[in-house]
Write a protein that holds these residues in place. Structure first.
Motif, PDB file in Angstrom:
ATOM      1  N   PHE A  40       6.599  -0.283 -10.443  1.00 43.24           N
ATOM      2  CA  PHE A  40       6.383  -0.058  -9.008  1.00 43.24           C
ATOM      3  C   PHE A  40       4.744   0.673  -9.096  1.00 43.24           C
ATOM      4  O   PHE A  40       4.280   0.360  -8.031  1.00 43.24           O
ATOM      5  N   ARG A  41       4.584   1.574  -9.936  1.00 41.43           N
ATOM      6  CA  ARG A  41       3.236   2.100  -9.978  1.00 41.43           C
ATOM      7  C   ARG A  41       2.036   1.023 -10.232  1.00 41.43           C
ATOM      8  O   ARG A  41       1.053   1.062  -9.607  1.00 41.43           O
ATOM      9  N   LEU A  42       2.488  -0.010 -10.714  1.00 45.71           N
ATOM     10  CA  LEU A  42       1.491  -1.254 -10.788  1.00 45.71           C
ATOM     11  C   LEU A  42       1.143  -1.983  -9.589  1.00 45.71           C
ATOM     12  O   LEU A  42      -0.044  -2.258  -9.296  1.00 45.71           O
ATOM     13  N   SER A  83       0.768  -1.204   0.197  1.00 46.85           N
ATOM     14  CA  SER A  83      -0.056  -0.011  -0.031  1.00 46.85           C
ATOM     15  C   SER A  83       0.902   1.214  -0.070  1.00 46.85           C
ATOM     16  O   SER A  83       0.487   2.314  -0.348  1.00 46.85           O
ATOM     17  N   PHE A  84       2.098   1.026   0.444  1.00 46.04           N
ATOM     18  CA  PHE A  84       2.847   2.349   0.665  1.00 46.04           C
ATOM     19  C   PHE A  84       4.230   2.073   0.030  1.00 46.04           C
ATOM     20  O   PHE A  84       4.899   3.098  -0.614  1.00 46.04           O
ATOM     21  N   LEU A  85       4.790   0.988  -0.115  1.00 44.76           N
ATOM     22  CA  LEU A  85       6.241   0.926  -0.442  1.00 44.76           C
ATOM     23  C   LEU A  85       6.635   1.234  -1.845  1.00 44.76           C
ATOM     24  O   LEU A  85       7.531   1.865  -2.253  1.00 44.76           O
ATOM     25  N   PRO A  86       5.544   0.862  -2.761  1.00 48.49           N
ATOM     26  CA  PRO A  86       5.911   1.050  -4.039  1.00 48.49           C
ATOM     27  C   PRO A  86       5.820   2.710  -4.452  1.00 48.49           C
ATOM     28  O   PRO A  86       6.623   3.048  -5.081  1.00 48.49           O
ATOM     29  N   TYR A  87       5.453   3.545  -3.425  1.00 49.64           N
ATOM     30  CA  TYR A  87       5.370   4.814  -3.698  1.00 49.64           C
ATOM     31  C   TYR A  87       6.803   5.455  -3.342  1.00 49.64           C
ATOM     32  O   TYR A  87       6.950   6.519  -3.908  1.00 49.64           O
ATOM     33  N   TYR A  88       7.562   4.732  -2.678  1.00 50.44           N
ATOM     34  CA  TYR A  88       8.840   5.514  -2.173  1.00 50.44           C
ATOM     35  C   TYR A  88       9.979   4.786  -2.846  1.00 50.44           C
ATOM     36  O   TYR A  88      11.087   5.265  -2.805  1.00 50.44           O
ATOM     37  N   LEU A  89       9.726   3.508  -3.413  1.00 52.18           N
ATOM     38  CA  LEU A  89      10.585   2.845  -4.246  1.00 52.18           C
ATOM     39  C   LEU A  89      11.313   3.606  -5.355  1.00 52.18           C
ATOM     40  O   LEU A  89      12.552   3.503  -5.584  1.00 52.18           O
TER      41      LEU A  89
END
Length: 399
Positions: free
Chosen positions: A129-131, A112-118
């Motif tokens: 990551f956006r997927l 829920s949050f990790l792909p936003y910061y990767l």
């Protein structure tokens, strides 16, 4: 020791706060409200920014909403990680944390949050990551805890899982058989379309599932006749899972209605208790556990089976016991109550024998972290316990 107790109390409060549906305190209720608002705003921003007008005029606001709500998801994950020992009380702190991280709920919370910061650390993988942000939508299932009617869907799918798997298996067999048959009659007429036995899988899937894209279709007379037959079979096969789920809904609601009407008519109160491995009732016969004479076990849910209890029935770990107590029709009516003990409750930290209760009130069970405990005078009640008691209300014979 005092410090450890304080840490455990803080951890228990955090666990109650982040647990969906636990609204016994204002803070817990506010956190649940905040979680829902953050999730709805985050999804709104994710969808709204795909519109050209919204992106042109409100891009900054939408990105800010996404940043704030995603940060909230990160904090929520950390709080759940800290309180994971309360979720898995039988495991140590490190093992409980690993168990939560590897669970489906933990993976969804992480995505829920990790792909936003990767992308900050790996800019080249921003698109990929956006997927993974689609995992935020799965957090909507947490709202399911608020509504028992939504939980019925899960119960029906679980109870009818074998029938549903059987119907899916039949559909797969029909798909393979129809693909092979269509290849046999259409290969010579359309060698480029039906190249081998598996070339017709796409056609059979679209036909049996009544989609009918029309990109692949038979051209021979025999192929068209076979296509008509398979289409009729497809309508029936797709209707089987639908009928199973529909029947499950009817059975479930009829059961709930019957129990509700019976409880209302006879004034009966029901309580469900799941036995854990360390319960004193596990591996004991019903006649040996010594429940109050005014209460009784009316049903035992063991896996997908519902057992009618007898005195010689042995209770096992994982059983869901349905207990009830009825109000007597002659002298003393009985009422079951559940009392959740919080930190500020007057019973918190007191032994049962020291509690000042009416002579008409009796504690017959305590649920602690999902485990049922038979009360004794020396048992100390703790915060988070659910005390189950029944009360006899004396009637006035002079009336």
């Amino acid at each position: 020791m005092v410090t450890k107790v304080k840490i455990n109390r803080v951890r228990a409060k955090i666990f109650n706060m982040v647990s969906t549906g636990v609204i016994d305190e204002p803070m817990n209720k506010f956190y649940d409200f905040l979680s829902i608002v953050a999730l709805v705003l985050n999804l709104f921003a994710a969808f709204a920014i795909t519109f050209d007008y919204m992106e042109e005029h409100y891009k900054g606001l939408l990105l800010a909403i996404e940043a704030v709500t995603t940060f909230f998801f990160a904090v929520d994950y950390i709080l759940r990680l800290i309180s994971s020992a309360e979720l898995y009380p039988k495991l140590s702190g490190a093992k409980a944390a690993i168990r939560y991280i590897s669970s489906l709920a933990g993976i969804i919370d992480l995505l829920s949050f990790l792909p936003y910061y990767l992308p900050v650390f790996f800019p080249a993988g921003g698109t990929v990551f956006r997927l993974f942000r689609v995992a935020r939508i799965l957090r909507l299932f947490r709202i399911n805890s608020y509504y028992d009617q939504l939980n019925v869907i899960t119960e029906i799918i679980v109870s009818k899982s074998q029938q549903l798997l059987a119907s899916v298996f039949i559909i797969l067999i029909l798909m393979m058989a129809s693909s092979l048959c269509m290849y046999s009659v259409e290969h010579e007429a359309q060698p480029d379309v039906f190249q081998n036995a598996f070339s017709g899988i796409w056609w059979s899937a679209s036909t049996l599932l009544t989609v009918g894209y029309g990109d692949i279709y038979p051209v021979t007379i025999m192929g068209k006749i076979l296509g008509i037959i398979i289409s009729f079979l497809g309508v029936g096969m797709v209707a089987i899972p639908t009928g199973i789920i529909s029947a499950g809904f009817v059975e479930q609601y009829q059961r709930l209605k019957t129990v509700g009407e019976f409880a209302e008519e006879e004034n009966i109160h029901f309580i469900r208790v799941r036995l854990s491995e360390n319960d004193k009732w596990s591996d004991k016969k019903i006649m040996e556990i010594g429940i109050p004479k005014d209460a009784m076990i009316v049903a035992i849910q063991r896996g997908n089976e519902t057992l009618i209890p007898r005195g010689s029935t042995v209770l096992k770990t994982g059983d869901i016991i349905v207990m009830c107590a009825e109000k007597s029709k002659d002298i003393q009516p009985i009422e079951l109550k559940e009392i959740t003990i919080n930190e500020g409750h007057s019973w918190n930290g007191m032994a049962i024998r020291d509690i000042d209760m009416s002579r008409q009130s009796y504690i017959f069970m305590i649920r602690r972290r999902g485990k049922a405990i038979i009360p004794k005078g020396s048992l100390v009640i703790r915060a988070g316990d659910i005390v189950l008691l029944y009360e006899k209300h004396a009637t006035n014979k002079n009336v």
